[in-house]
Each structure stands twice: as C-alpha cells, then as structure tokens.
Design an enzyme around this catalytic site. Structure first.
Site, mmCIF file in Angstrom:
data_model
loop_
_atom_site.group_PDB
_atom_site.id
_atom_site.type_symbol
_atom_site.label_atom_id
_atom_site.label_comp_id
_atom_site.label_asym_id
_atom_site.label_seq_id
_atom_site.Cartn_x
_atom_site.Cartn_y
_atom_site.Cartn_z
ATOM 1 C CD GLN A 46 -2.705 1.020 2.640
ATOM 2 O OE1 GLN A 46 -3.326 0.004 2.836
ATOM 3 N NE2 GLN A 46 -2.752 2.065 3.451
ATOM 4 C CG ASP A 47 2.908 3.225 -2.716
ATOM 5 O OD1 ASP A 47 3.532 2.497 -1.934
ATOM 6 O OD2 ASP A 47 3.268 3.413 -3.886
ATOM 7 N NE ARG A 58 -0.896 14.870 7.629
ATOM 8 C CZ ARG A 58 -2.185 14.915 7.295
ATOM 9 N NH1 ARG A 58 -3.028 14.047 7.815
ATOM 10 N NH2 ARG A 58 -2.629 15.820 6.451
ATOM 11 C CG HIS A 61 -0.694 7.841 13.826
ATOM 12 N ND1 HIS A 61 -0.704 8.627 12.700
ATOM 13 C CD2 HIS A 61 -1.422 8.510 14.754
ATOM 14 C CE1 HIS A 61 -1.417 9.720 12.935
ATOM 15 N NE2 HIS A 61 -1.856 9.676 14.176
ATOM 16 C CE LYS A 71 2.860 3.761 9.201
ATOM 17 N NZ LYS A 71 2.389 4.807 10.138
ATOM 18 C CG HIS A 118 6.027 7.287 11.246
ATOM 19 N ND1 HIS A 118 5.094 7.784 10.358
ATOM 20 C CD2 HIS A 118 7.234 7.783 10.868
ATOM 21 C CE1 HIS A 118 5.725 8.545 9.481
ATOM 22 N NE2 HIS A 118 7.015 8.558 9.761
ATOM 23 C CE1 TYR A 131 1.848 5.770 5.742
ATOM 24 C CE2 TYR A 131 1.997 8.108 5.228
ATOM 25 C CZ TYR A 131 1.327 7.039 5.806
ATOM 26 O OH TYR A 131 0.128 7.245 6.437
ATOM 27 C CD GLU A 142 -6.773 4.284 13.372
ATOM 28 O OE1 GLU A 142 -7.653 4.652 14.171
ATOM 29 O OE2 GLU A 142 -6.537 4.870 12.315
ATOM 30 C CG ASP A 169 -2.993 12.320 15.670
ATOM 31 O OD1 ASP A 169 -3.487 11.172 15.701
ATOM 32 O OD2 ASP A 169 -2.342 12.745 14.691
#
Length: 186
Positions: A46-47, A58, A61, A71, A118, A131, A142, A169
C-alpha cells in the site's frame, strides 16, 4: 550501501543514489533488489500520500499486530521532521525517539519497521509526504502516543503551541500508558 543505521536497532535511513545533470535528476526511490541485497525484504502492499501545510503534526501512530506496518517514508515536496519511537518490549532503546529532516531536496527516506510509533511535522510552507506500507490499513488496530509526551523529548521543529493536530491525535495516551503487542526480536 545506501542504508545508514541509526542509534535505534532496525531503524534505517535510506539515501538513494541520485543521478543529476543539466536536465534535472533521476533516482530509484525503491528497488526491491537494492533492499534485498541489504537483507531488507519487505513486501510493500500500500502507498499512502498526504499533503499538509506548515505546522501540521501527524502522529505518533502505529497499528497492532497482526496488522502492524513497516513504512518507507519520503517527501515529494517541502520538508518535514520525521519521528519514530521504539515501542518494542525488550528493546535496548525502548521509548527512545529518532528524528530526521526528510525533504524533497535531500531525498532521504526513513525505514520505520513494525514496533515503532511514527509521526511527522511539516516545517515548510507545504509538504507532500508519501510512504509505502507492508500491510494494509486496519482501523480497529490503531494505536499511538501523544506527540507532546515530555518523556519523549521530541523536537518537532515547530512551536508546539502553533501545531495543527487532529482531534484523534490530541487524545492519544503518553508512552507510559500505551497498550501494544510488540516485542524486540534479536
């Protein structure tokens, strides 16, 4: 080798070979053979790409096993301070953070393995971040750490009173209070 070790085991900086001339530049941002030759054999599936303005922060996580993600992070436009925190139980660097400026200009990439929280902060007017992930997004697994946990002593490169942070967050726990299922394997 285009891979540089950090003070945290398994967390690597990838510096691709850039070929430049009067027309501009060319580089391989990812080549499975280059990574494999260094013993790095992730199957990226996955990108993800995000565009943000100055001050957007951000993170931090992670996704729990079995949905944890490795990642490979790079910047297509602008600059960020990219941060990884080791949350692998038994790691000699548990709770330690690593920060690096990733930019379109320096073309550096950070390889963030499973078992790390991250995040990043945008330090240019805008930034476009991309990423690769070796596992798919899974909302139910999560987790994260609050970006301003004093125990982490992270310099995000911005004044945190001006940080633009999502509501999700803002309510993440401190490192001392997180739940995870990561272990350090050496």
């Amino acid at each position: 080798m285009p891979f540089k070790e950090t003070h945290i085991p398994d967390l690597l900086v990838f510096e691709p070979v850039v070929h430049g001339d009067h027309r501009g530049y060319f580089f391989e941002s990812y080549n499975a053979n280059t990574f494999s030759a260094a013993g790095i054999t992730y199957n990226f599936v996955q990108d993800n790409q995000a565009r943000s303005t100055y001050g957007v922060l951000r993170g931090l996580h992670y996704q729990l096993e079995p949905y944890a993600q490795t990642k490979l992070v790079r910047v297509l436009e602008g600059s960020i301070i990219d941060v990884a925190v080791d949350v692998r139980t038994g790691s000699p660097t548990y709770g330690q953070s690593f920060a690096i400026e990733l930019s379109a200009a320096n073309k550096l990439q950070l390889l963030v393995p499973k078992g790390f929280a991250h995040g990043y902060a945008v330090i240019s007017e805008t930034a476009e971040v991309m990423y690769k992930c070796d596992n798919f997004y899974h909302k139910g697994s999560e987790g994260g750490i609050i970006f301003n946990d004093p125990a982490l002593k992270i310099d995000w490169g911005i004044d945190l009173k001006d940080a633009i942070v999502s509501e999700k967050d803002l309510v993440l726990p401190k490192l001392a209070d997180i739940s995870h299922n990561f272990t350090y394997n050496r």
